[in-house]
Design a protein around this motif. Structure first.
Motif, PDB file in Angstrom:
ATOM      1  N   PHE A   1      12.140  -1.605  -7.677  1.00 40.73           N
ATOM      2  CA  PHE A   1      10.902  -2.091  -7.054  1.00 40.73           C
ATOM      3  C   PHE A   1      10.721  -3.592  -7.278  1.00 40.73           C
ATOM      4  O   PHE A   1      10.145  -4.286  -6.441  1.00 40.73           O
ATOM      5  CB  PHE A   1       9.690  -1.324  -7.596  1.00 40.73           C
TER       6      PHE A   1
ATOM      7  N   GLN B   1      12.433   4.560   0.892  1.00 38.46           N
ATOM      8  CA  GLN B   1      11.683   3.354   0.513  1.00 38.46           C
ATOM      9  C   GLN B   1      12.619   2.154   0.361  1.00 38.46           C
ATOM     10  O   GLN B   1      12.323   1.051   0.829  1.00 38.46           O
ATOM     11  CB  GLN B   1      10.934   3.593  -0.806  1.00 38.46           C
TER      12      GLN B   1
ATOM     13  N   ALA C   1       4.794   6.195   1.011  1.00 41.68           N
ATOM     14  CA  ALA C   1       4.835   4.880   0.362  1.00 41.68           C
ATOM     15  C   ALA C   1       5.822   3.980   1.097  1.00 41.68           C
ATOM     16  O   ALA C   1       5.665   2.758   1.111  1.00 41.68           O
ATOM     17  CB  ALA C   1       5.227   5.029  -1.104  1.00 41.68           C
TER      18      ALA C   1
HETATM   19  P1  AMP Z   1       5.933  11.897   0.675  1.00 41.32           P
HETATM   20  O1  AMP Z   1       7.314  12.153   1.182  1.00 41.32           O
HETATM   21  O2  AMP Z   1       5.402  10.588   1.082  1.00 41.32           O
HETATM   22  O3  AMP Z   1       5.019  13.038   0.968  1.00 41.32           O
HETATM   23  O4  AMP Z   1       6.026  11.779  -0.952  1.00 41.32           O
HETATM   24  C1  AMP Z   1       6.355  12.856  -1.772  1.00 41.32           C
HETATM   25  C2  AMP Z   1       5.855  12.646  -3.195  1.00 41.32           C
HETATM   26  O5  AMP Z   1       6.686  11.725  -3.880  1.00 41.32           O
HETATM   27  C3  AMP Z   1       4.444  12.115  -3.304  1.00 41.32           C
HETATM   28  O6  AMP Z   1       3.717  12.951  -4.197  1.00 41.32           O
HETATM   29  C4  AMP Z   1       4.590  10.743  -3.903  1.00 41.32           C
HETATM   30  O7  AMP Z   1       3.525  10.436  -4.770  1.00 41.32           O
HETATM   31  C5  AMP Z   1       5.900  10.828  -4.648  1.00 41.32           C
HETATM   32  N1  AMP Z   1       6.634   9.551  -4.667  1.00 41.32           N
HETATM   33  C6  AMP Z   1       6.681   8.631  -3.668  1.00 41.32           C
HETATM   34  N2  AMP Z   1       7.484   7.618  -4.009  1.00 41.32           N
HETATM   35  C7  AMP Z   1       7.975   7.864  -5.245  1.00 41.32           C
HETATM   36  C8  AMP Z   1       8.879   7.181  -6.144  1.00 41.32           C
HETATM   37  N3  AMP Z   1       9.439   6.026  -5.801  1.00 41.32           N
HETATM   38  N4  AMP Z   1       9.131   7.753  -7.331  1.00 41.32           N
HETATM   39  C9  AMP Z   1       8.565   8.939  -7.659  1.00 41.32           C
HETATM   40  N5  AMP Z   1       7.712   9.643  -6.874  1.00 41.32           N
HETATM   41  C10 AMP Z   1       7.424   9.126  -5.671  1.00 41.32           C
END
Ligand code: AMP
Length: 431
Positions: A6, A31, A56
């Motif tokens: 990051f 990401q 994210a």
């Molecule tokens: P999503 O695919 O956006 O629904 O994200 C799935 C889950 O992963 C969510 O609960 C996020 O809070 C978590 N998350 C997103 N990015 C990260 C990361 N870089 N490291 C760990 N957890 C993450």
């Protein structure tokens, strides 16, 4: 450019701090690829499912770019999502990410009164997360204006189109300025989604984090042949298994979801139905009850389940076999999150054999057939009923293995944030 840290993304301090405090140690593949492209101003077409960290992936750059520009009263960022649950989940994640910024985030979605949403819009919003129908309503009544939108994200575009929102989506996209940055995320890329992408994206970069295998490797997939009228009693019996700590049961219709949940409740299994006919409050209550362990069985239709994101679902049960292979993959993906293992059971009545055959052809490894005592009796083969009464040595050995090696679905590893699943990744620069 793809980054593995990051710190290398050039995030504003406020965002870097939020990411740290959320406990995100490193960017997920989507990401790592999407954030630099979006920070650069590129449009993006991304194949990624829920659970990959995609929120994210578009949220961080959107927040960063908006916090660097001047705020007004009208929204500058817009995220369109197919369901209320998903919209609420996106808002929750964006608010966590934006908590050290001045950015105001609000959601508008149907199924609840408009009053609060109108008040939020009047007070001023920077990022609006919306389901299409309610947004158009509010636009029609003059409460929402999109002429200041500089960043637009479509989330779960395939589902938006499946749900018949294409015309609504087009109207909304056309109400935003042509100069905006646009991003489209979709679990699958059927032609209709590609057409929409062609209409709304300008020279998009592509990111693809589609699963390497069609099903998650640590899900044990099993199927049981059962007469249609015996499904309810079989389900009750299955859910009484000690290994079941939290389950989601899928039915084909809302009506069946209600009926199944009621019958379970009657037999002493704390269950709730969740589907589109319930008010938003009732759905949220059910979900919260599930998260808090007050109820441990959720009975859902496919669409309602789309936004369910709960750790430690030990079992998924296909009370009805889905008639789309993608729905099967999506349903069983509700278990085995956070690196845990899970079990997916399908109750197959004679009329569902064809759908099950399609699923068996699609998934990467054989689906086990189980008997009514849940013991494996071999590979599930469509059209050939099992003949295992009494069993044999090999089958007994298999069932012993099944017991000792059964999925670890206990309550260990109860971390709030889970590590998104590993994906095969591919990114290409803008055309
Ligand atoms: P999503 O695919 O956006 O629904 O994200 C799935 C889950 O992963 C969510 O609960 C996020 O809070 C978590 N998350 C997103 N990015 C990260 C990361 N870089 N490291 C760990 N957890 C993450």
């Amino acid at each position: 450019m793809t980054v593995s840290d990051f710190a290398d993304l050039g995030l504003a301090q406020s965002l870097a701090r939020a990411v740290r405090e959320l406990g995100y140690e490193e960017p997920t593949p989507v990401q790592a690829q999407a954030i630099p492209l979006l920070l650069n101003g590129s449009d993006l077409l991304a194949t990624a499912q829920t659970g990959t960290g995609k929120t994210a992936g578009f949220g961080i750059p959107m927040l960063q770019r908006l916090s660097a520009a001047k705020a007004g009263k009208e929204p500058r960022g817009l995220v369109l999502a197919p369901t209320r649950e998903l919209a609420l989940q996106i808002v929750e994640e964006l608010r966590s990410l934006a908590r050290f910024t001045e950015i105001r985030i609000a959601a508008v979605y149907g199924g609840v009164g408009k009053g609060q949403q109108i008040r939020a819009l009047r007070a001023g919003v920077d990022v609006l997360v919306a389901t299409p129908g309610r947004l158009l309503d509010l636009m029609g009544e003059g409460h929402a204006r999109l002429d200041r939108i500089s960043a637009l994200a479509l989330d779960e575009a395939d589902r938006l189109l499946d749900m018949g929102f294409i015309h609504d989506v087009r109207r909304i996209v056309n109400a935003t300025p042509g100069s905006r940055q646009s991003m489209l995320f979709s679990a699958t890329m059927p032609k209709a989604v590609m057409n929409l992408a062609g209409e709304m994206l300008r020279k998009p970069a592509r990111v693809d984090v589609s699963p390497e295998e069609p099903t998650v490797a640590n899900i044990r997939q099993q199927a049981l042949r059962v007469a249609r009228e015996a499904k309810q009693s079989t389900l009750t019996q299955m859910l009484r298994e000690p290994s079941v700590s939290r389950a989601i049961v899928f039915t084909r219709t809302k009506h069946r979801a209600n009926r199944v949940a009621k019958a379970l409740d009657k037999s002493g299994i704390a269950a709730e139905a969740i589907h589109g006919n319930k008010t938003q409050n009732a759905r949220q209550r059910a979900l919260q009850g599930f998260k808090d362990n007050r109820i441990w069985v959720l009975v859902a239709t496919d669409i309602a389940a789309r936004g369910i994101d709960v750790d430690e679902v030990s079992h998924v049960v296909n009370f009805d076999v889905p008639n789309e292979v993608e729905s099967y993959v999506h349903r069983i993906g509700r278990t085995a999150r956070a690196g845990a293992s899970g079990v997916a059971w399908s109750l197959v009545d004679p009329e569902e054999q064809r759908d099950m055959a399609a699923i068996c052809r699609y998934v990467d490894r054989p689906i086990e057939e189980i008997d009514e005592d849940l013991n494996p009796v071999g590979t599930f083969t469509v059209g050939r009923p099992r003949d295992n009464r009494g069993g044999n040595g090999e089958r007994r050995a298999q069932s012993e293995n099944a017991k000792t090696g059964s999925a670890n679905t206990g309550s260990a590893n109860r971390s709030r944030r889970r590590k998104p699943r590993r994906r095969k990744t591919r990114a290409t620069a803008p055309a």
